[in-house]
Design a protein around this motif. Structure first.
Motif, PDB file in Angstrom:
ATOM      1  N   TRP A 123       0.829  -1.205   0.000  1.00  0.00           N
ATOM      2  CA  TRP A 123       0.000   0.000   0.000  1.00  0.00           C
ATOM      3  C   TRP A 123       0.864   1.256   0.000  1.00  0.00           C
ATOM      4  CZ3 TRP A 123      -0.587   3.622   4.105  1.00  0.00           C
ATOM      5  CH2 TRP A 123      -1.597   4.566   3.896  1.00  0.00           C
ATOM      6  N   LEU A 124       1.978   1.212   0.759  1.00  0.00           N
ATOM      7  CA  LEU A 124       2.893   2.358   0.797  1.00  0.00           C
ATOM      8  C   LEU A 124       3.489   2.614  -0.582  1.00  0.00           C
ATOM      9  CD1 LEU A 124       4.148   4.297   2.982  1.00  0.00           C
ATOM     10  CD2 LEU A 124       6.138   2.789   2.943  1.00  0.00           C
ATOM     11  N   ILE A 125       3.907   1.553  -1.272  1.00  0.00           N
ATOM     12  CA  ILE A 125       4.454   1.704  -2.620  1.00  0.00           C
ATOM     13  C   ILE A 125       3.377   2.229  -3.568  1.00  0.00           C
ATOM     14  CG2 ILE A 125       5.423   0.455  -4.585  1.00  0.00           C
ATOM     15  CD1 ILE A 125       6.770  -1.432  -2.660  1.00  0.00           C
ATOM     16  N   SER A 126       2.168   1.719  -3.409  1.00  0.00           N
ATOM     17  CA  SER A 126       1.063   2.152  -4.265  1.00  0.00           C
ATOM     18  C   SER A 126       0.807   3.645  -4.117  1.00  0.00           C
ATOM     19  CB  SER A 126      -0.193   1.358  -3.921  1.00  0.00           C
ATOM     20  OG  SER A 126      -1.297   1.799  -4.673  1.00  0.00           O
ATOM     21  N   VAL A 127       0.774   4.127  -2.885  1.00  0.00           N
ATOM     22  CA  VAL A 127       0.540   5.551  -2.641  1.00  0.00           C
ATOM     23  C   VAL A 127       1.677   6.388  -3.205  1.00  0.00           C
ATOM     24  CG1 VAL A 127       0.303   7.308  -0.843  1.00  0.00           C
ATOM     25  CG2 VAL A 127      -0.902   5.135  -0.632  1.00  0.00           C
ATOM     26  N   PRO A 179      -8.651   0.271   0.096  1.00  0.00           N
ATOM     27  CA  PRO A 179      -7.362   0.869  -0.246  1.00  0.00           C
ATOM     28  C   PRO A 179      -6.764   0.217  -1.481  1.00  0.00           C
ATOM     29  CG  PRO A 179      -7.147  -0.601   1.649  1.00  0.00           C
ATOM     30  CD  PRO A 179      -8.616  -0.477   1.367  1.00  0.00           C
ATOM     31  N   ALA A 180      -6.007   0.994  -2.212  1.00  0.00           N
ATOM     32  CA  ALA A 180      -5.383   0.496  -3.446  1.00  0.00           C
ATOM     33  C   ALA A 180      -4.059  -0.171  -3.103  1.00  0.00           C
ATOM     34  CB  ALA A 180      -5.162   1.646  -4.418  1.00  0.00           C
ATOM     35  N   ILE A 181      -4.081  -1.520  -3.038  1.00  0.00           N
ATOM     36  CA  ILE A 181      -2.851  -2.245  -2.741  1.00  0.00           C
ATOM     37  C   ILE A 181      -1.885  -2.165  -3.913  1.00  0.00           C
ATOM     38  CG2 ILE A 181      -1.888  -4.491  -2.149  1.00  0.00           C
ATOM     39  CD1 ILE A 181      -3.479  -3.191   0.075  1.00  0.00           C
ATOM     40  N   LEU A 182      -2.432  -2.235  -5.134  1.00  0.00           N
ATOM     41  CA  LEU A 182      -1.616  -2.104  -6.333  1.00  0.00           C
ATOM     42  C   LEU A 182      -1.977  -0.799  -7.027  1.00  0.00           C
ATOM     43  CD1 LEU A 182      -1.787  -5.751  -7.740  1.00  0.00           C
ATOM     44  CD2 LEU A 182       0.065  -4.691  -6.426  1.00  0.00           C
ATOM     45  N   PRO A 183      -0.989  -0.076  -7.560  1.00  0.00           N
ATOM     46  CA  PRO A 183      -1.278   1.221  -8.195  1.00  0.00           C
ATOM     47  C   PRO A 183      -2.104   1.055  -9.459  1.00  0.00           C
ATOM     48  CG  PRO A 183       0.997   0.554  -8.592  1.00  0.00           C
ATOM     49  CD  PRO A 183       0.441  -0.422  -7.593  1.00  0.00           C
ATOM     50  N   THR A 184      -3.091   1.935  -9.614  1.00  0.00           N
ATOM     51  CA  THR A 184      -3.894   1.912 -10.833  1.00  0.00           C
ATOM     52  C   THR A 184      -3.147   2.551 -11.993  1.00  0.00           C
ATOM     53  OG1 THR A 184      -4.934   3.983 -10.116  1.00  0.00           O
ATOM     54  CG2 THR A 184      -6.053   1.932  -9.550  1.00  0.00           C
ATOM     55  N   PHE A 185      -2.193   3.430 -11.694  1.00  0.00           N
ATOM     56  CA  PHE A 185      -1.294   3.970 -12.711  1.00  0.00           C
ATOM     57  C   PHE A 185       0.023   4.297 -12.017  1.00  0.00           C
ATOM     58  CE2 PHE A 185      -3.489   7.510 -10.822  1.00  0.00           C
ATOM     59  CZ  PHE A 185      -2.519   8.475 -10.657  1.00  0.00           C
ATOM     60  N   ILE A 186       1.079   4.351 -12.776  1.00  0.00           N
ATOM     61  CA  ILE A 186       2.417   4.523 -12.203  1.00  0.00           C
ATOM     62  C   ILE A 186       2.967   5.877 -12.611  1.00  0.00           C
ATOM     63  CG2 ILE A 186       4.783   3.666 -12.192  1.00  0.00           C
ATOM     64  CD1 ILE A 186       3.718   0.875 -12.572  1.00  0.00           C
TER      65      ILE A 186
END
Length: 277
Positions: free
Chosen positions: A33-37, A50-57
């Motif tokens: 989650w920290l990486i995703s944010v 919460p977005a565990i994986l990023p929807t965009f990078i």
């Protein structure tokens, strides 16, 4: 019959590995989650689910926080503190543990028991005493003042003592027969034989010194802060940019991950040796 038993073993192992993978993902959830944010600028971090994986990078947070803070300076401060802490902690803890494991003297077990009993004292209880001691020695705003109070850890002494006790006495006796001094026996015969324990202590001390936060803030001026303490600059009085904080935190923990990956073999050997001892 053999094929049936083999199939049962394969199925049981499959379910065990599936459960372990699920448990690992669950334990890694906060870090993911920290990486995703950190990779999604402007994302509402309190959105549910919460977005565990990023929807965009987007690496904008990393670039902005790198420009906002003088990361190289704080990383260099952290490297100095970590190097001093790891090196001298291994040295002094091993020197303390060696006589408690090898020498036979009256009251040895009592001394070790008293040392272990100090582990129940919370670290925060010694902040005032440590500060007064460091101040009286003129070590305020020095890296030495940061690492000095934690150079000898009781846990490290315990781990080294268990490792030294697992070495056959013939090793020390052979050194004595060759006329070696006790210090030379310790340095050239004993220490090379407890490399797993050294790796475990080194990893623990690396993590502790690299992530040191409160004590450096008390002792040092802002220009000498390590990276963990310097990340507090990202908190505003009335607001904060959590994307920057997440990016800075990810950058700060990457060295710990790499060090653990390179030392995990010795880490497992050292921990198992300490438990058996």
């Amino acid at each position: 019959m053999k094929n049936t038993n083999k199939a049962k073993k394969i199925i049981s192992k499959f379910f065990v590995y599936v459960l372990l993978i699920i448990f690992a993902i669950f334990m890694m959830g906060p870090f993911l989650w920290l990486i995703s944010v950190s990779l999604m600028p402007g994302k509402n971090i309190f959105a549910f689910p919460p977005a565990i994986l990023p929807t965009f990078i987007d690496f904008r947070n990393y670039l902005e926080v790198w420009e906002y803070m003088d990361f190289l300076k704080y990383i260099w401060n952290t490297v100095i503190i970590t190097f001093l802490g790891v090196t001298f902690s291994i040295l002094f803890s091993a020197l303390t543990a060696y006589p408690l494991a090898i020498f036979k003297f009256k009251g040895r077990n009592l001394v070790f028991l008293l040392l272990v009993s100090t582990m129940i004292i919370p670290a925060a209880a010694g902040l005032v005493v440590n500060y007064l001691t460091i101040n009286s020695m003129g070590l305020i705003n020095t890296f030495t003042g940061v690492v000095l109070p934690t150079l000898v850890s009781v846990f490290n002494v315990f781990l080294f003592r268990q490792a030294f006790m697992g070495i056959p006495t013939d090793i020390r006796d052979s050194g004595k027969m060759d006329g070696a001094s006790e210090f030379r026996i310790w340095a050239q015969l004993m220490m090379p034989m407890i490399k797993p324990a050294v790796a475990v202590v080194g990893l623990f001390e690396f993590m502790a010194n690299w992530n040191s936060f409160l004590w450096p803030i008390i002792v040092l001026n802002t220009e000498k802060y390590p990276l963990a303490s310097a990340l507090s600059f990202l908190n505003g009085q009335f607001s904060y940019n959590f994307g920057w904080i997440a990016a800075g935190t990810v950058i700060s923990v990457l060295p710990i991950i790499f060090v653990f990956l390179f030392t995990q073999k010795y880490y497992m050997e050292g921990i198992s040796g300490a438990v058996k001892g």
